[in-house]
Write a protein that holds these residues in place. Structure first.
Motif, PDB file in Angstrom:
ATOM      1  N   GLU A  49       0.835  -1.206   0.000  1.00  0.00           N
ATOM      2  CA  GLU A  49       0.000   0.000   0.000  1.00  0.00           C
ATOM      3  C   GLU A  49       0.867   1.253   0.000  1.00  0.00           C
ATOM      4  O   GLU A  49       1.994   1.253   0.509  1.00  0.00           O
ATOM      5  N   GLY A  96       0.285   5.940  -0.215  1.00  0.00           N
ATOM      6  CA  GLY A  96      -0.585   7.078  -0.440  1.00  0.00           C
ATOM      7  C   GLY A  96      -1.207   7.697   0.792  1.00  0.00           C
ATOM      8  O   GLY A  96      -1.894   8.712   0.692  1.00  0.00           O
ATOM      9  N   ARG A 149      -5.112   9.881  -2.417  1.00  0.00           N
ATOM     10  CA  ARG A 149      -5.325   8.703  -3.259  1.00  0.00           C
ATOM     11  C   ARG A 149      -4.466   7.567  -2.720  1.00  0.00           C
ATOM     12  O   ARG A 149      -3.244   7.674  -2.667  1.00  0.00           O
ATOM     13  N   SER A 197      -3.097   3.631  -2.980  1.00  0.00           N
ATOM     14  CA  SER A 197      -2.788   2.623  -3.991  1.00  0.00           C
ATOM     15  C   SER A 197      -2.419   1.317  -3.307  1.00  0.00           C
ATOM     16  O   SER A 197      -1.823   1.323  -2.228  1.00  0.00           O
ATOM     17  N   CYS A 198      -2.739   0.221  -3.963  1.00  0.00           N
ATOM     18  CA  CYS A 198      -2.389  -1.097  -3.442  1.00  0.00           C
ATOM     19  C   CYS A 198      -2.069  -1.997  -4.628  1.00  0.00           C
ATOM     20  O   CYS A 198      -2.883  -2.120  -5.554  1.00  0.00           O
ATOM     21  N   VAL A 199      -0.895  -2.616  -4.596  1.00  0.00           N
ATOM     22  CA  VAL A 199      -0.480  -3.526  -5.658  1.00  0.00           C
ATOM     23  C   VAL A 199      -0.226  -4.896  -5.059  1.00  0.00           C
ATOM     24  O   VAL A 199       0.474  -5.011  -4.047  1.00  0.00           O
ATOM     25  N   ARG A 215      -9.840  -0.360 -10.171  1.00  0.00           N
ATOM     26  CA  ARG A 215      -8.789  -1.365 -10.301  1.00  0.00           C
ATOM     27  C   ARG A 215      -7.920  -1.045 -11.503  1.00  0.00           C
ATOM     28  O   ARG A 215      -8.376  -0.463 -12.487  1.00  0.00           O
ATOM     29  N   GLY A 216      -6.679  -1.445 -11.415  1.00  0.00           N
ATOM     30  CA  GLY A 216      -5.769  -1.259 -12.525  1.00  0.00           C
ATOM     31  C   GLY A 216      -6.104  -2.206 -13.671  1.00  0.00           C
ATOM     32  O   GLY A 216      -6.830  -3.180 -13.504  1.00  0.00           O
ATOM     33  N   SER A 226      -4.202  -4.565  -8.950  1.00  0.00           N
ATOM     34  CA  SER A 226      -4.003  -3.341  -8.201  1.00  0.00           C
ATOM     35  C   SER A 226      -5.361  -2.674  -7.978  1.00  0.00           C
ATOM     36  O   SER A 226      -6.296  -2.873  -8.757  1.00  0.00           O
ATOM     37  N   TYR A 282      -7.180   1.135  -6.309  1.00  0.00           N
ATOM     38  CA  TYR A 282      -6.951   2.508  -5.910  1.00  0.00           C
ATOM     39  C   TYR A 282      -8.190   3.049  -5.208  1.00  0.00           C
ATOM     40  O   TYR A 282      -9.307   2.635  -5.516  1.00  0.00           O
ATOM     41  N   GLN A 292      -9.652   6.799  -4.416  1.00  0.00           N
ATOM     42  CA  GLN A 292      -9.607   8.258  -4.474  1.00  0.00           C
ATOM     43  C   GLN A 292     -10.542   8.793  -3.401  1.00  0.00           C
ATOM     44  O   GLN A 292     -11.742   8.506  -3.434  1.00  0.00           O
ATOM     45  N   CYS A 350      -5.610  -2.544   2.693  1.00  0.00           N
ATOM     46  CA  CYS A 350      -5.982  -3.158   1.422  1.00  0.00           C
ATOM     47  C   CYS A 350      -6.337  -4.625   1.659  1.00  0.00           C
ATOM     48  O   CYS A 350      -5.725  -5.300   2.506  1.00  0.00           O
TER      49      CYS A 350
END
Length: 121
Positions: free
Chosen positions: A6, A8, A19, A21-23, A71-72, A77, A79, A81, A95
């Motif tokens: 994670e 952001g 924002r 983010s998580c990958v 999602r990416g 991934s 996100y 916002q 996440c």
């Protein structure tokens, strides 16, 4: 094994935006759903937002209209916002990934390590 990384979080003034983010890192075949939970001191961990592999989203009532989950393109991934933040949004945000499939491993659920979001003047 799978790791959810994670980023952001931070400090923001009321009315501001962040924002998250998580990958998901690892040898992943697919993930059914990803989402964000949060936990404030003295409170239970609660669902903030969730998105399925097909793109169906759900939100806690308290964040509807202010937060947007996505999602990416690689679907590993996610996100979040966050707009119009207020002090009640202060919490550690985690996440979450469910229905994670890897070759030679059973289907599993994973959590990230958490990222702090603080909303304060």
């Amino acid at each position: 094994q799978v790791q959810l990384v994670e980023s952001g979080g931070g400090l923001v003034q009321p009315g501001g935006s962040l924002r998250l983010s998580c990958v998901a890192a690892g040898n992943i075949a697919s993930i059914d759903a990803m989402g964000w939970y949060r936990q404030a001191p003295g409170n239970l961990r609660e669902l903030v937002a969730r998105i399925t592999r097909g793109g169906t989203t759900s939100y806690a009532d308290s964040v509807k209209g202010r937060f947007t989950i996505s999602r990416g393109n690689a679907r590993d991934s996610v996100y979040l916002q966050m707009n119009s933040l207020n002090p009640e949004d202060t919490a550690v945000y985690y996440c979450h990934a469910s229905g994670v499939r890897q070759i030679a491993y059973p289907e599993s659920t994973y959590w990230g390590q958490g990222t702090q979001v603080t909303v304060s003047a």
